[in-house]
Design an enzyme around this catalytic site. Structure first.
Site, PDB file in Angstrom:
ATOM      1  N   GLU A   1       0.819  -1.224   0.000  1.00 13.39           N
ATOM      2  CA  GLU A   1       0.000   0.000   0.000  1.00 13.39           C
ATOM      3  C   GLU A   1       0.851   1.271   0.000  1.00 13.39           C
ATOM      4  OE1 GLU A   1      -4.256  -1.364   1.857  1.00 13.39           O
ATOM      5  OE2 GLU A   1      -2.811  -0.528   3.274  1.00 13.39           O
TER       6      GLU A   1
ATOM      7  N   GLU B   1      -6.714  -7.830  -1.134  1.00 10.02           N
ATOM      8  CA  GLU B   1      -7.290  -7.889   0.204  1.00 10.02           C
ATOM      9  C   GLU B   1      -8.781  -7.602   0.111  1.00 10.02           C
ATOM     10  OE1 GLU B   1      -5.361  -5.489   3.135  1.00 10.02           O
ATOM     11  OE2 GLU B   1      -3.351  -6.264   2.667  1.00 10.02           O
TER      12      GLU B   1
END
Length: 636
Positions: free
Chosen positions: A201, A277
């Protein structure tokens, strides 16, 4: 060429027929029987991104993955959890790799016991699961400092997650060691690792445009040859792109599916779609609710993601536990540290039990499998052991004399810069500061994260992020001012990870004058810490114990040990240790009310139980078959 596709129950065929029209899939049940690690002998190409599809050798492939973190699950239960994953119809395991646990001191690596990454990956292969590895170096994962080692913060100019020389030099040395273990486990070397994630991320952090290319090159230079991925949420996706690396996305609701169908395409064009995710629940913070996500909502979203022609990874499939002091924290408006349980309201519970999510997802993935799914393993038994009453006691003030000479310093030293652990500082636990004062007044300073203030041995209150001043009363005679500071967990996500030093930060002031001449005790509460307290050091438990203190008792087990949950009614805040294993923190503000105690950490016979309690001791420790994670709050 073998082409795989999906045939599903009539209620869901409309969306799939649309995909057929679009040319994404050719309807047929998935037959995974030959596409498993131990049966795929002739390997050349590995996992590839070709057009809209993943290809594994000459077969179109969908990643149906789930996350389990080996470091959050007792090693004795790895097989149980992985078999349950396989029985749910998944084909791929994903796991992070925590740098802070594997290199607790510079150049000293630990891949033993519960940190045996290679054994975990090979066990997944044996069970029939492929592996996507997420080695960081930063992993977030609701871990202390996002999995980065705290000794990096000894450098006052440290800029984490950038190409700052002090950071990249440390990453290079860590990757030299880690990748020597990982490279032989890759697909092209006969192992189960089919893809490797580049950092984590980074688009949401994005402080150095040269950093992600550096991490990509660092992996490739050390022999990583499998497909590389990035992983970002909707806010960071466009900024997390790296040339030659497949972008994937993180999300939770059906409202975000446009990110799959539109935004991801706009960012990287015709590439396989992957939700790296899909959040099956959420983590909890001390003082908040227990977050849950309805199982019907999970099934609806997973079905929609697959119907969109996307691969998926369930984060988490099984969350496990933040044993010890590994939990992280968030600090946007307020500082909030994560609870010990990483149950996450995941597909399996913290103790590995089945949930409604598991049953619904097993039916779903079973409906698109060309072969019957293996039967789910039996549940592990739980035991409500008899209550335990501590019989021995050692106050913190009495314990200090067994800890050796304190560190002496004119000014306070933060935890990371203490001259302990071979010059690597202290990573976790508590730190005690002492100095002498001769007057009353207003005490002020910056305490990270929570400091209990004592005049001699009398507690007068707490300092933390919100309370930065406290009145010190006038006491006749020699007065010792003490501050017991707890590292409740370093921030794991956000822009301020460079500022995560713990303890007293800067000077401590009394009436605006800096205090000096400190005695500092490192209370890391490792196994070696307790080895200093032989039985002769303890005394019988008094009617009114002086706190903070350690309490010692024994749990007698006559049969094969089973899992149980420890309940601390009447206790306020502290840490529990069983046979030298740190179960983690408890705190009566909740939401979590029980601590998970794995059966393999117990033995038949006598088990040593130590409780460190900060403020109020209860009469006994209770054991229950049922976890109590707090009042539920549905995620919206």
């Amino acid at each position: 060429m073998t082409t795989w596709s999906l045939r599903r129950r009539p209620a869901r065929t409309l969306g799939l027929l649309l995909l057929v029209v679009l040319g994404f899939l050719v309807l047929r049940r998935l037959d995974w029987s030959t596409l498993v690690p131990l049966r795929l002998r002739h390997r050349q190409l590995g996992l590839q991104a070709k057009g809209w599809n993943f290809m594994l050798e000459d077969s179109t492939f969908w990643i149906f993955g789930g996350s389990i973190h080996y470091f959050r699950v007792p090693r004795e239960y790895w097989r149980d959890r992985l078999l349950k994953m396989k029985a749910c119809g998944l084909n791929t395991l994903t796991t992070y790799v925590p740098w802070n646990l594997h290199e607790p001191e510079r150049g000293k690596f630990d891949f033993s016991g519960n940190l045996d990454l290679e054994a975990f990956v090979l066990m997944a292969a044996e069970i029939g699961l492929w592996v996507i590895l997420r080695p960081g170096p930063y992993i977030c994962s609701e871990m202390d400092l996002g999995g980065l080692p705290s000794w990096l913060l000894q450098d006052p100019g440290m800029r984490l997650r950038t190409t700052y020389k002090g950071f990249t030099e440390a990453v290079d040395l860590y990757f030299d060691h880690l990748m020597s273990r990982v490279v032989p486990l890759q697909y092209k070397r006969g192992g189960p690792i089919i893809a490797v994630q580049v950092e984590n991320e980074y688009g949401s952090y994005n402080k150095d445009p040269a950093y992600m290319p550096y991490v990509k090159k660092a992996l490739e230079d050390r022999g990583i040859v499998e497909l590389l991925l990035t992983s970002d949420n909707k806010d960071g996706l466009s900024k997390g792109i790296v040339q030659g690396v497949l972008a994937t996305i993180n999300l939770q609701s059906t409202h975000e599916l446009q990110l799959l169908t539109t935004f991801l395409f706009n960012v990287q064009g015709t590439q396989p779609k992957m939700v790296m995710e899909y959040w099956t629940g959420w983590f909890d913070s001390w003082g908040g609710p227990h977050n849950i996500l309805d199982s019907s909502e999970v099934l609806k979203t997973v079905s929609a993601i697959v119907d969109a022609g996307s691969s998926i990874n369930l984060y988490m499939f099984h969350g496990g536990t933040n044993f010890g002091f590994m939990n992280g924290a968030m600090h946007f408006h307020d500082y909030k540290s994560d609870v010990t349980s990483y149950d996450y309201d995941a597909v399996l519970t913290e103790a590995g039990d089945y949930t409604a999510k598991y049953m619904k997802l097993r039916d779903f993935f079973g409906s698109i499998s060309g072969i019957p799914l293996p039967p789910p393993p039996d549940l592990l038994p739980k035991m409500p052991y008899e209550p335990l009453t501590p019989v021995l006691y050692l106050s913190l003030w009495d314990a200090l004399k067994y800890l050796g000479e304190p560190i002496k310093s004119e000014k306070p030293i933060n935890m990371e810069n203490l001259p302990v652990n071979g010059g690597n500082g202290q990573s976790f636990g508590y730190i005690l500061y002492e100095t002498s004062i001769t007057s009353s007044g207003i005490l002020s300073g910056h305490v990270h994260d929570r400091g209990q203030v004592f005049v001699n041995t009398v507690s007068i209150g707490f300092l933390d992020y919100k309370t930065t001043k406290i009145a010190v009363p006038l006491i006749q005679g020699y007065t010792v001012l003490r501050i017991l500071v707890e590292n409740r967990g370093r921030v794991n996500y956000g822009e301020n990870i460079d500022d995560q030093r713990k303890g007293l930060i800067g000077n401590l002031y009394l009436n605006d004058s800096p205090l000096k001449n400190f005695r500092i005790y490192s209370l890391d509460m490792k196994k070696s810490f307790f080895q200093r307290f032989g039985l002769d050091k303890w005394s019988s438990l008094p009617e009114t114990p002086t706190l903070p203190a350690f309490f010692l008792g024994s749990l007698s087990i006559s049969s094969t040990p089973c899992d149980t949950f420890l309940k601390l009614e009447g206790w306020e805040k502290g840490v529990v240790f069983i046979n030298g294993q740190n179960l983690g923190r408890y705190w009566n503000i909740g939401p979590q009310k029980t601590l998970y105690l794995p059966g393999p950490w117990l033995s038949s016979g006598i088990n040593q139980v130590i409780v460190f309690e900060e403020t109020m001791a209860g009469p006994a420790l209770q054991f229950t078959e049922t976890p109590h994670l707090g009042r539920n709050q549905y995620i919206k």
